[in-house]
Design an enzyme around this catalytic site. Sequence first.
Site, short mmCIF file in Angstrom:
data_model
loop_
_atom_site.label_atom_id
_atom_site.label_comp_id
_atom_site.label_asym_id
_atom_site.label_seq_id
_atom_site.Cartn_x
_atom_site.Cartn_y
_atom_site.Cartn_z
N ASP A 65 13.06 -35.38 12.48
CA ASP A 65 13.21 -35.63 11.04
C ASP A 65 11.86 -35.93 10.40
O ASP A 65 11.54 -35.43 9.31
CB ASP A 65 14.21 -36.75 10.78
CG ASP A 65 13.91 -38.03 11.55
OD1 ASP A 65 13.05 -38.02 12.46
OD2 ASP A 65 14.56 -39.06 11.26
N THR A 99 23.52 -41.10 11.58
CA THR A 99 24.70 -41.42 10.77
C THR A 99 25.50 -40.18 10.41
O THR A 99 26.73 -40.18 10.51
CB THR A 99 24.28 -42.15 9.48
OG1 THR A 99 23.55 -43.34 9.82
CG2 THR A 99 25.51 -42.55 8.67
N GLY A 101 9.87 -38.09 15.84
CA GLY A 101 11.20 -37.53 15.67
C GLY A 101 11.18 -36.25 14.87
O GLY A 101 10.29 -36.03 14.03
N ARG A 146 24.07 -33.21 8.52
CA ARG A 146 24.00 -32.56 7.21
C ARG A 146 23.84 -31.06 7.41
O ARG A 146 22.98 -30.61 8.16
CB ARG A 146 22.85 -33.09 6.35
CG ARG A 146 22.77 -32.36 4.99
CD ARG A 146 21.81 -33.00 4.03
NE ARG A 146 22.32 -34.27 3.51
CZ ARG A 146 23.22 -34.40 2.54
NH1 ARG A 146 23.77 -33.30 2.00
NH2 ARG A 146 23.60 -35.58 2.14
N ASN A 185 20.88 -30.66 10.11
CA ASN A 185 20.07 -31.83 10.42
C ASN A 185 20.98 -32.87 11.08
O ASN A 185 21.84 -33.45 10.43
CB ASN A 185 19.43 -32.40 9.14
CG ASN A 185 18.52 -33.57 9.44
OD1 ASN A 185 17.99 -33.70 10.54
ND2 ASN A 185 18.34 -34.44 8.46
N THR A 200 19.10 -43.90 8.28
CA THR A 200 19.54 -44.98 9.16
C THR A 200 18.40 -45.95 9.41
O THR A 200 18.58 -47.16 9.47
CB THR A 200 20.07 -44.41 10.49
OG1 THR A 200 21.06 -43.42 10.21
CG2 THR A 200 20.68 -45.50 11.34
#
EC number: 2.7.1.33
Length: 257
Positions: free
Chosen positions: A106, A10, A104, A13, A6, A130
């Site tokens: 995510d 920031t 997005g 992961r 991912n 973030t």
Amino acid sequence: MLLAVNIGNTNLRFAVFKSETEIITWTINSKPYRTEYEFFAKFSNMYEPFGISKDDITDIVIGSVVPPLTTSVKIALQRIHKFKPMVVDRNTPSGIVHTSNQMGTDLYANAVAAHYQDYKGKKIVIDFGTALTFLGINEDGKVRGVVIAPGIITALNSLVGETSQLPTVELRTPESILGTNTEACMQSGMVYGFLSMVEGMIDRINAEVGEESFVISTGGVGGVYKTLTNKVHVDDRLHTIKGLKILYELNKDSFEK
């Protein structure tokens, strides 16, 4: 084993799924941005501390909200593992229905994980990243909409950076709402101030959809807030990356590595 990556603003992961319940995970800073060669050097030995061989990795899925890093990470991992990773985004087929051409990856992965896991009824997914995001999804997989606000750490860094006398503080719960020193005052604002917003947004979303939603939190600091409220039912810091895994499983038969 499946490696899920991912790529966030920031952190990057990584999660290796040894089984459905045994997941090994670690993070690498997203900044400064690196080239594919720098990533190749950094990724080549990243499995060793976890007792994993690169040959154990048989499948890779990547989700990204940082386009400049997506190709570099993909090429680096492809050079290491000698097969092509799957890159997923909001257009990757699933049972999620949305009408946005701006969602997005995510947020899409959060919707997928909420829909395909054992959560009933309408859901709200709160991502403490973030950015602080709230995603509402119906039981049939239709995304109702999203709220985006500044993330907690983003706001804290801005507060410290734009003031001359406020120090960097640890994000932890102070002993009282009203602080008696600068550190406690800031901690109260960051913890209880954002908690009030989180609880208020949950109430407003529930009022708009006309029923109580099942609330899932994820992201780096979600656990701090879960302990302070009964409005969040589950905190799962790997929720987003589980969504990437589900997207891979749904589409692997049509993907050529």
